[in-house]
Scaffold this active site. Structure first.
Site, mmCIF file in Angstrom:
data_model
loop_
_atom_site.group_PDB
_atom_site.id
_atom_site.type_symbol
_atom_site.label_atom_id
_atom_site.label_comp_id
_atom_site.label_asym_id
_atom_site.label_seq_id
_atom_site.Cartn_x
_atom_site.Cartn_y
_atom_site.Cartn_z
ATOM 1 N N CYS A 196 0.850 -1.196 0.210
ATOM 2 C CA CYS A 196 -0.129 -0.033 -0.087
ATOM 3 C C CYS A 196 0.958 1.359 0.018
ATOM 4 O O CYS A 196 0.537 2.202 -0.728
ATOM 5 C CB CYS A 196 -1.109 0.117 1.303
ATOM 6 S SG CYS A 196 -0.320 -0.644 2.673
ATOM 7 N N GLN A 251 1.361 5.780 9.090
ATOM 8 C CA GLN A 251 0.314 4.660 8.377
ATOM 9 C C GLN A 251 -0.791 4.321 9.325
ATOM 10 O O GLN A 251 -0.684 4.306 10.457
ATOM 11 C CB GLN A 251 1.062 3.424 8.009
ATOM 12 C CG GLN A 251 2.069 3.436 7.166
ATOM 13 C CD GLN A 251 2.856 2.470 6.481
ATOM 14 O OE1 GLN A 251 3.800 2.523 6.109
ATOM 15 N NE2 GLN A 251 2.161 1.207 6.364
ATOM 16 N N HIS A 294 -3.046 6.404 4.459
ATOM 17 C CA HIS A 294 -1.257 6.489 4.695
ATOM 18 C C HIS A 294 -1.037 7.602 4.344
ATOM 19 O O HIS A 294 -1.207 8.301 3.193
ATOM 20 C CB HIS A 294 -0.751 5.421 4.036
ATOM 21 C CG HIS A 294 -1.012 3.954 4.498
ATOM 22 N ND1 HIS A 294 -1.678 3.666 5.604
ATOM 23 C CD2 HIS A 294 -0.712 2.867 4.174
ATOM 24 C CE1 HIS A 294 -1.671 2.602 6.157
ATOM 25 N NE2 HIS A 294 -0.708 1.836 5.123
#
Lengths: 354, 354, 354, 354
Positions: free
Chosen positions: C163, C190, C247
């Protein structure tokens, strides 16, 4: 009672010897609080700690210590024993922070073998011969220990109540004595630490709350009835909020006799119990602190009142004849758990009830 | 009534013209919700916005938009007017999200001058000729608008209740109708957005809660009595928790007649009001959604139920004869504020009550 | 390729038939995102879901759905299959959100048996014949699928990157193409959802942050090098913060050639990739949104930009010759996981790369 | 220097007299920390406090005390003075926690009139004759006080640096001395308390972060250059995270000379400064604590290290030749503000630098 009888222990106390304490379930949140409180305790010497297989063999100083004060140096060098009833050393007191399902097996066996077990676990709390003690509220229930001889135990078990029960019952005690209590409506807002370190996922509680804690409402109702030896009408709803430590409870009390609010405030603020009279080491100066600031109590600012051993009552108001409302807050892992258990043990020793 | 009478407006509706809407106090949290709801509304055209001096003259698209969905493109190009009763344009409805102390001066003056004001502010809510309306609960109170003529107003004012009141009274309505209500004990856990964007400092609420919200308890008690036109016995404690949006309320109801819990659940789930019957644009399919998952409702997961216009009831349980407990959650700035106001306006228009 | 060859699938697309999709690991956070995205997808029909033994046999509508939008009605009635390579139905695409250690066994076996597996798991990502694809960045890597025939697979595997890698590499792409990149210093903040629903305990993150995420830094470094096919000098530190979704990454870029900041901003804002050119259903209008508000991007306000498929770049500034700094934010379980995987699949289909 | 010269003060110290301290801006967060630290200080006696008109006249015990430890009893009975340069009593030290714009007027005037002002405010920090002191890092800069005589001041001003600067520069000091520093890339994740009690709205930071703090990056760059008297290449990005207290900083250091990581760890852990050598009351045993636990430092668990006066360094790793990365955390209102100021004052007194 116990492998090293407490009578002798008291004698040793007179000689300034310390009582030997052992913590089982020592790596969890409540176990860490026990270690923190015992490491510097004037009466106890922490001689050992036990935990499950996962931690056994480690230095205690190497566990994932999650309290905000440093791990006590004295405890750091202890080697963690694997929990095993056959290898618990000869000690004066075993403090237990075991999960209930483990405690249900281990604690009675230790009592049978002569150990005094002071336990945080919820099993057995409602059995009639098990003292379920808040030292300022029902100190004489410690005498139930003697009844346990009928089980064939040479040791015994004492329990501290559920954290929310303890925080609730402290202010109820003087109210009950002075005005009588007919009925309670309670709503708790409980800290995540009450579920243990991994009990509440962050995804479950960030920008959120959970309106339910399994088993908690029954504990408040049943334990409060046992502690006050009265069939009170109690309605409880327990919720989880994004707070690290400190349970807050909103309480509506229907009293038997009418009151004026200033009288209630004074009653609460002046309340002292046997631990205060006896000057026990872990006893806070005032078990109940009263605030008139309408914004208080708040968990982050008030949970450490009396080193975490006082509860703080605020927002007390008379809503009608014989209708009292207030908010009470206490530290759930100190007054609500390890601190209450240590205080109860101090009282037991001081009273010679063994 | 109003500079552009609503009767005509309805005619225009028939011709597919839109009603002209204006938002005052348009830059705050509730003002932003009004703008969000009106920008895409099938009946309204947002023709202007006003705010205090600080924002006046800016493009609406340049304010500090703090909702999680993008600022509506249609609203972005509006120039923010300085709020001034003399310069409000000719519109069909003025939606007000003014602070109460400003509203107290501005709203009656606008009503006097012929504007229909639909207001979020707490001033005047308890005055007998002011409709305080939850459309599913007391729709007919909109008829009070006519009484306002006696004030010499050619326009009028309708109010939406306090957010916690609205969320509470929705599930109470069918319970009251079916079983009667004697007494309520309520504890709220309210989101920070209820205090406006800057109302609660982060230092005040991170790892914390505040057991008090000024004026809120009185609002719940008094507004609920007005809405139900009954002198109910209501005890309320309102608290603030670290949740962005969504008020949760724990409710104990003493009913007049006994009930079985499945009956209550069905009653709540099937409840529909006039907005549902009339198919109003902002009406949710079900104003009350019932969950049997004991962990719900939760603010983060349930506040957007019915696009923020449904409340979610969970943990419903019978605690004794005529003693019901449940938890209800609703979105405080949608159902609790702007959404309820828009729905009430839709109802007003549809009923031709002006 | 696959039990129901995609060529035929495309033909069916022409006939308006939908491609049959199956989600494995369907009950976790990313699995739920897959279900959410596929349930309403114009090209796919979600025909089944599989999970571990614990959930197998349940209605999908009865799982602990934790997204903020309701569980899609279409998915609610699916019965959850026990994950088993022998019983995966004949489908066009298998979307995998399995834990890596399970994926390592299941995914290659499915590929061998002819399934197209589009996977979220981190295993195999760095293997040379496995496409690791951000559709706007390295679409042509999808052609690597053909190389997998050498493994004896009749199906194949495509992977979406980590991600944080995906969110980082999107803005790096136009910068690399235009100005060249010598060196990167990256610090991520995050969201907890990146660790799965139970991955981060609330006790670990309330009023706190954790300066480390196991394995994450290596993924950013190694995957970025693979995606750009360049041996960039990358320094990464990954941290966890108390944010639910989204994030945030602070990025310092040493470029090969000098730039002016307005040029960079325009370059980023105008960037479009193949998914935009082809008008793919899940492609956001702009993969990179640029903000000049210094307080943005913020996770709560910006993570849903482009329905969670755009990244938002802010605070872009020139700190010296060939020294660029910026902050980029993206939705970790949409663009960073399920959304990126679905978009890659759309691209694969559209390009006929199979 | 000062109305009651410090030389005499030192003599009084020898006689066990305490130095008379006065806090201006005493009701804010940093002001409260000053009061907390001074109330029990062995060298100082807190003789008075001043604040803005809003608080003037109140008992100090009646302010909104927001620290987690109780308001010191000694301070509770102080009456809050209205801040006025004409009515500051004759004291040995004035500790200032004024907002910068107020400080800019008040502090120089107090210095002119003979007061020693130890200030937390950011104004004047970069002026060449103003000591900007971290006692372990640049103690000798206290000698700049003498230069201030040229301004015609009979008193003087010393400043503590920005909180993030102080926390950053402590570990940089031994690294600079031993290996040299060429370049720094820094990203901070700062607690909300850094903005004062009301500085960050809860709506702005719950489930969120803000990638910008106005003025903070320039302070880190410019103050660090002044403190080290070197034109270092520094790149800083400062962000706000939902943490109550404790700033975390991710640091990449390009060193002049190569190092091995164990050597760096030992260097940091063994670092001691003049305050440690002199045994100053507020000096922590180790100004830098090193942890090898990759999950640490964490704000909630580590901010009180050394009573809030130590910084904790973790995640130290060598990422290449002459490339060091680490994370450092410190308590922003103790080491980063009031504690550092008190320590600097202790050093000033001990060194006789006045």
């Amino acid at each position: 009672m116990g492998p090293r009888p407490l009578r002798q222990a008291l004698l040793r106390e007179a000689r300034m010897d310390k009582l030997r304490a052992y913590v089982i379930g020592a790596t969890g949140l409540v176990g860490q609080r026990y270690v923190q409180l015992l490491a510097e305790h004037p009466w106890f010497e922490l001689v050992g700690v036990a935990a499950s297989e996962r931690s056994a063999g480690k230095r205690y100083g190497d566990i994932n210590w999650v309290l905000e004060t440093p791990l006590p140096e004295k405890a750091a060098e202890l080697k963690i024993d694997k929990l095993d009833v056959d290898s618990v050393p000869k000690v004066d007191v075993v403090f237990s922070a075991l999960p209930s399902e483990v405690a249900a097996k281990v604690e009675p066996e230790l009592a049978r073998r002569g150990y005094l077990v002071v336990s945080n676990s919820s099993n057995m709390r409602l059995e009639p011969d098990i003292p379920l003690v808040i030292p300022e509220v029902n100190p004489r229930d410690l005498e139930l220990l003697r009844e346990q001889r009928k089980r064939g135990w040479s040791g015994g078990i004492i329990k501290k109540p559920n954290c929310s029960t303890t925080i609730l019952d402290l202010p109820l005690k003087p109210i009950l004595d002075e005005f009588g209590i007919v009925r309670l409506h309670v709503v708790t807002m409980q800290a995540v630490s009450g579920a243990g370190f991994s009990g509440v996922a962050s995804m479950a509680i960030l920008d959120n709350l959970i309106p339910y804690i399994r088993g908690e409402e029954e504990k408040i109702v049943n334990e409060t009835k046992k502690i006050f030896r009265r069939d009170l009408e109690i309605y409880a709803t327990t919720t989880r909020v994004p707070v690290v430590d400190g349970h807050t409870e909103v309480v509506y009390v229907d009293t038997e006799r009418d009151f004026d609010i200033e009288g209630v405030l004074e009653l609460l603020a002046k309340f002292r119990g046997l631990p205060q009279e006896l000057g026990l080491p872990t006893a806070p100066e005032a078990p109940i602190i009263v605030t008139k600031n309408p914004d208080r109590p708040q968990p982050r600012l008030d949970r450490m009142a009396g080193n975490g051993m006082s509860v703080v009552v605020g927002r007390a108001r008379k809503l009608g004849a014989r209708k009292l409302a207030f908010v009470v807050l206490g530290h759930n892992t100190i007054r609500g758990a390890a601190g209450n258990a240590v205080l109860a043990t101090e009282l037991l020793i001081k009273l010679g009830l063994y």
